[in-house]
Design a protein around this motif. Sequence first.
Motif, PDB file in Angstrom:
ATOM      1  N   ILE A  69      45.836  -4.183  48.410  1.00 30.15           N
ATOM      2  CA  ILE A  69      47.147  -4.220  49.078  1.00 30.15           C
ATOM      3  C   ILE A  69      47.870  -2.878  48.983  1.00 30.15           C
ATOM      4  CG2 ILE A  69      48.492  -5.015  47.062  1.00 30.15           C
ATOM      5  CD1 ILE A  69      48.983  -6.411  50.589  1.00 30.15           C
ATOM      6  N   ASP A  70      47.509  -2.061  47.995  1.00 35.14           N
ATOM      7  CA  ASP A  70      48.190  -0.769  47.822  1.00 35.14           C
ATOM      8  C   ASP A  70      47.448   0.377  48.510  1.00 35.14           C
ATOM      9  OD1 ASP A  70      46.015  -0.696  46.144  1.00 35.14           O
ATOM     10  OD2 ASP A  70      47.096   0.097  44.398  1.00 35.14           O
ATOM     11  N   GLU A  71      46.471   0.039  49.368  1.00 34.35           N
ATOM     12  CA  GLU A  71      45.720   1.063  50.104  1.00 34.35           C
ATOM     13  C   GLU A  71      46.270   1.178  51.529  1.00 34.35           C
ATOM     14  OE1 GLU A  71      43.305   3.017  49.105  1.00 34.35           O
ATOM     15  OE2 GLU A  71      42.931   2.189  47.107  1.00 34.35           O
ATOM     16  N   PRO A  72      46.713   2.366  51.957  1.00 33.62           N
ATOM     17  CA  PRO A  72      47.215   2.520  53.334  1.00 33.62           C
ATOM     18  C   PRO A  72      46.168   2.210  54.400  1.00 33.62           C
ATOM     19  CG  PRO A  72      47.870   4.382  51.965  1.00 33.62           C
ATOM     20  CD  PRO A  72      46.893   3.588  51.152  1.00 33.62           C
ATOM     21  N   SER A  73      44.888   2.281  54.043  1.00 30.05           N
ATOM     22  CA  SER A  73      43.826   2.002  55.023  1.00 30.05           C
ATOM     23  C   SER A  73      43.584   0.502  55.205  1.00 30.05           C
ATOM     24  CB  SER A  73      42.516   2.672  54.586  1.00 30.05           C
ATOM     25  OG  SER A  73      42.100   2.169  53.328  1.00 30.05           O
ATOM     26  N   THR A  74      44.223  -0.313  54.366  1.00 31.67           N
ATOM     27  CA  THR A  74      44.062  -1.769  54.465  1.00 31.67           C
ATOM     28  C   THR A  74      45.024  -2.341  55.504  1.00 31.67           C
ATOM     29  OG1 THR A  74      43.411  -1.960  52.134  1.00 31.67           O
ATOM     30  CG2 THR A  74      44.251  -3.961  53.180  1.00 31.67           C
ATOM     31  N   THR A  75      44.554  -3.322  56.259  1.00 31.24           N
ATOM     32  CA  THR A  75      45.417  -4.097  57.156  1.00 31.24           C
ATOM     33  C   THR A  75      45.319  -5.560  56.751  1.00 31.24           C
ATOM     34  OG1 THR A  75      45.072  -2.561  58.995  1.00 31.24           O
ATOM     35  CG2 THR A  75      45.893  -4.764  59.538  1.00 31.24           C
ATOM     36  N   VAL A  76      46.465  -6.208  56.628  1.00 23.95           N
ATOM     37  CA  VAL A  76      46.513  -7.648  56.354  1.00 23.95           C
ATOM     38  C   VAL A  76      47.027  -8.332  57.615  1.00 23.95           C
ATOM     39  CG1 VAL A  76      47.491  -9.488  54.912  1.00 23.95           C
ATOM     40  CG2 VAL A  76      46.956  -7.246  53.893  1.00 23.95           C
ATOM     41  N   LEU A  77      46.237  -9.264  58.134  1.00 19.36           N
ATOM     42  CA  LEU A  77      46.594  -9.972  59.359  1.00 19.36           C
ATOM     43  C   LEU A  77      46.957 -11.419  59.035  1.00 19.36           C
ATOM     44  CD1 LEU A  77      46.793 -10.163  62.459  1.00 19.36           C
ATOM     45  CD2 LEU A  77      44.335 -10.715  62.478  1.00 19.36           C
ATOM     46  N   LEU A  78      48.210 -11.780  59.285  1.00 19.38           N
ATOM     47  CA  LEU A  78      48.674 -13.160  59.078  1.00 19.38           C
ATOM     48  C   LEU A  78      48.476 -13.933  60.377  1.00 19.38           C
ATOM     49  CD1 LEU A  78      52.003 -12.276  57.216  1.00 19.38           C
ATOM     50  CD2 LEU A  78      49.827 -12.957  56.167  1.00 19.38           C
ATOM     51  N   VAL A  79      47.848 -15.109  60.279  1.00 17.30           N
ATOM     52  CA  VAL A  79      47.462 -15.821  61.507  1.00 17.30           C
ATOM     53  C   VAL A  79      47.949 -17.270  61.526  1.00 17.30           C
ATOM     54  CG1 VAL A  79      45.450 -14.393  62.010  1.00 17.30           C
ATOM     55  CG2 VAL A  79      45.207 -16.367  60.479  1.00 17.30           C
ATOM     56  N   GLY A  80      49.001 -17.570  60.781  1.00 15.79           N
ATOM     57  CA  GLY A  80      49.486 -18.949  60.801  1.00 15.79           C
ATOM     58  C   GLY A  80      50.893 -19.046  60.269  1.00 15.79           C
ATOM     59  N   TYR A  81      51.398 -20.270  60.230  1.00  8.70           N
ATOM     60  CA  TYR A  81      52.749 -20.526  59.749  1.00  8.70           C
ATOM     61  C   TYR A  81      52.872 -20.116  58.282  1.00  8.70           C
ATOM     62  CZ  TYR A  81      57.109 -22.886  58.708  1.00  8.70           C
ATOM     63  OH  TYR A  81      58.394 -23.156  58.333  1.00  8.70           O
ATOM     64  N   GLN A  82      53.949 -19.425  57.958  1.00  7.17           N
ATOM     65  CA  GLN A  82      54.205 -18.971  56.589  1.00  7.17           C
ATOM     66  C   GLN A  82      55.489 -19.641  56.087  1.00  7.17           C
ATOM     67  OE1 GLN A  82      51.823 -17.058  55.207  1.00  7.17           O
ATOM     68  NE2 GLN A  82      50.779 -16.972  57.187  1.00  7.17           N
ATOM     69  N   ALA A  83      55.336 -20.619  55.221  1.00 12.77           N
ATOM     70  CA  ALA A  83      56.483 -21.395  54.742  1.00 12.77           C
ATOM     71  C   ALA A  83      57.381 -20.546  53.846  1.00 12.77           C
ATOM     72  CB  ALA A  83      56.009 -22.627  53.975  1.00 12.77           C
ATOM     73  N   GLU A  84      58.660 -20.906  53.802  1.00 10.07           N
ATOM     74  CA  GLU A  84      59.605 -20.240  52.916  1.00 10.07           C
ATOM     75  C   GLU A  84      59.083 -20.273  51.487  1.00 10.07           C
ATOM     76  OE1 GLU A  84      64.133 -20.433  53.636  1.00 10.07           O
ATOM     77  OE2 GLU A  84      63.368 -22.402  54.226  1.00 10.07           O
ATOM     78  N   GLY A  85      59.254 -19.153  50.779  1.00 11.49           N
ATOM     79  CA  GLY A  85      58.887 -19.100  49.373  1.00 11.49           C
ATOM     80  C   GLY A  85      57.442 -18.727  49.113  1.00 11.49           C
ATOM     81  N   THR A  86      56.632 -18.562  50.150  1.00 13.75           N
ATOM     82  CA  THR A  86      55.232 -18.192  49.948  1.00 13.75           C
ATOM     83  C   THR A  86      55.078 -16.675  50.011  1.00 13.75           C
ATOM     84  OG1 THR A  86      54.704 -18.348  52.316  1.00 13.75           O
ATOM     85  CG2 THR A  86      54.440 -20.358  50.991  1.00 13.75           C
ATOM     86  N   ARG A  87      53.987 -16.176  49.425  1.00 15.94           N
ATOM     87  CA  ARG A  87      53.701 -14.738  49.507  1.00 15.94           C
ATOM     88  C   ARG A  87      53.488 -14.324  50.966  1.00 15.94           C
ATOM     89  NH1 ARG A  87      50.357 -16.360  45.311  1.00 15.94           N
ATOM     90  NH2 ARG A  87      50.956 -15.678  43.204  1.00 15.94           N
ATOM     91  N   GLY A  88      52.884 -15.225  51.737  1.00 15.18           N
ATOM     92  CA  GLY A  88      52.684 -14.919  53.155  1.00 15.18           C
ATOM     93  C   GLY A  88      53.990 -14.658  53.873  1.00 15.18           C
ATOM     94  N   ARG A  89      55.009 -15.476  53.569  1.00 12.81           N
ATOM     95  CA  ARG A  89      56.325 -15.255  54.183  1.00 12.81           C
ATOM     96  C   ARG A  89      56.915 -13.931  53.714  1.00 12.81           C
ATOM     97  NH1 ARG A  89      60.946 -17.977  56.423  1.00 12.81           N
ATOM     98  NH2 ARG A  89      59.488 -19.512  57.263  1.00 12.81           N
ATOM     99  N   GLN A  90      56.723 -13.595  52.444  1.00 11.55           N
ATOM    100  CA  GLN A  90      57.234 -12.321  51.929  1.00 11.55           C
ATOM    101  C   GLN A  90      56.604 -11.145  52.673  1.00 11.55           C
ATOM    102  OE1 GLN A  90      56.506 -12.365  47.677  1.00 11.55           O
ATOM    103  NE2 GLN A  90      57.533 -14.336  47.432  1.00 11.55           N
ATOM    104  N   LEU A  91      55.290 -11.199  52.864  1.00  9.37           N
ATOM    105  CA  LEU A  91      54.609 -10.133  53.602  1.00  9.37           C
ATOM    106  C   LEU A  91      55.076 -10.109  55.057  1.00  9.37           C
ATOM    107  CD1 LEU A  91      50.977 -10.544  52.194  1.00  9.37           C
ATOM    108  CD2 LEU A  91      52.561  -8.667  51.706  1.00  9.37           C
ATOM    109  N   HIS A  92      55.203 -11.293  55.637  1.00  8.21           N
ATOM    110  CA  HIS A  92      55.689 -11.434  57.019  1.00  8.21           C
ATOM    111  C   HIS A  92      57.051 -10.776  57.182  1.00  8.21           C
ATOM    112  CE1 HIS A  92      57.731 -13.611  60.295  1.00  8.21           C
ATOM    113  NE2 HIS A  92      56.528 -13.845  60.813  1.00  8.21           N
ATOM    114  N   ASP A  93      57.919 -10.924  56.162  1.00  7.62           N
ATOM    115  CA  ASP A  93      59.292 -10.423  56.229  1.00  7.62           C
ATOM    116  C   ASP A  93      59.437  -8.982  55.741  1.00  7.62           C
ATOM    117  OD1 ASP A  93      60.019 -12.862  57.231  1.00  7.62           O
ATOM    118  OD2 ASP A  93      60.869 -13.632  55.372  1.00  7.62           O
TER     119      ASP A  93
END
Length: 457
Positions: free
Chosen positions: A348-372
């Motif tokens: 996650i700390d590599e600029p060459s990395t891409t993280v692709l979110l592909v679904g609903y991210q509920a409040e309070g999840t790490r996915g929502r944090q990344l989304h936001d």
Amino acid sequence: MKPFVNVHFLGASGTVTGSKFLIETSEKNILIDCGLFQGLKVLRELNWNNLPIKVNEIDLVLLTHGHLDHVGYLPRLLKQGFKGKIIGTAPTLAIGEIILKDSAKIQEEEAKKANADKYTKHHPALAFYTIKDAENTIKLFQAEEIDTWIQLSKNIAYRFQYNGHIIGATFIELDIFEKRFVFSGDIGREQDYLLETPKKPDKADVLFIESTYGNKLHPDEAIETLLSDLIKDTINKKGQLIIPSFAVERLQTLMYILWKLYQKNKIPNIPIFIDSPMGNNVLDVFNRFPKWHKLSDTEYRAMCNHVTIVQSYKETWDTIDDKRSKIIIAGSGMVTGGRVLTYLKQLIDEPSTTVLLVGYQAEGTRGRQLHDGAHEIKLFGKYYPVKATIKRIDSLSAHADQQELLNWMSAIKNTPEKVFLVHGEPTALDAFRVKIKTVYDWTATIPKLGDVEKIIQ
């Protein structure tokens, strides 16, 4: 005894997760779904509370589908005294078995790690339930067919109807004292890569409808172009494309799309690693229930042969150490647990990395944090800076959007006496309430957690 029907809103009320609705009647007590709360800590903590009902008086559980927020509380239900049958379609129970065992395994492992690394306030940290608890729950599973009315008692019958969303998913119709109760479960998309269009109910006196995207329309995205561009960019950066994915349906859909892109010469033969033990088991469910999805046997096998299935945790580390540009699809979809956490911890700390979110991210999840746009993320008790590029594709959702929800309701010929909006966050619920009034002139209500509604008294 005089007929009565009370509905207890025990979950997915004012929030998306934790689906549980008790239909208490003078003949049978029926629990519709039995899911875990996920997301915000204040919601997750509710899982540890016993249900405010007499669990030993529940006669049976009917499951709309096998997702964790619809089945994940079942082992706790047994601990509180439930001894009845747990009924769903055969693929729903197959998915439910996979998810319960996987959830129990993760909980046991996380409790063990938390105790070993001392990053817990609880001494000791305990698994919410164990693999043994999950196995005891699975013994109560009983499969029933779709499109078939099943009589439970003199005045109560139910039927499962195909609903898209994930393999095995249904909406449930209950006829109770000559009233039709309809529980939407999670409604699928009208156009889906792997699944057919959901059926529609034609009658509902009391309607319980999910509202996950009650305030949104899914964007009309060119998914294949977006994915192709991201993959080419990943190769140019000599980086990694990490896709946190739900193991049920989303992972198989991604595999299918990537295989098709390669077939059409839209992407090069970039290595694709599937690291989700649960996702691998779900692939087997697709193989076992071919009538529940669109894939032919030839397509299924070609799709599976196009990727590398990671079999062990050692292979997870081998994949991380492999410096080639590659695609990694790993659970979980909202970055709440699973193998994806190990990849993110390292990359996650590599600029060459891409993280692709592909679904609903509920409040309070790490996915929502990344989304936001979070600048750091907590993994295994430590914070890691987010230097990776975060992207998202919103139109791969397995949930119907606002227009599709309205379309799903369009075949109901009567005006429902009651419409309850469930399984949504507050803004989505309220927007959908207003839209239903505008389109159908039906008055919908938004129940709160713990509410009890008297339908017949």
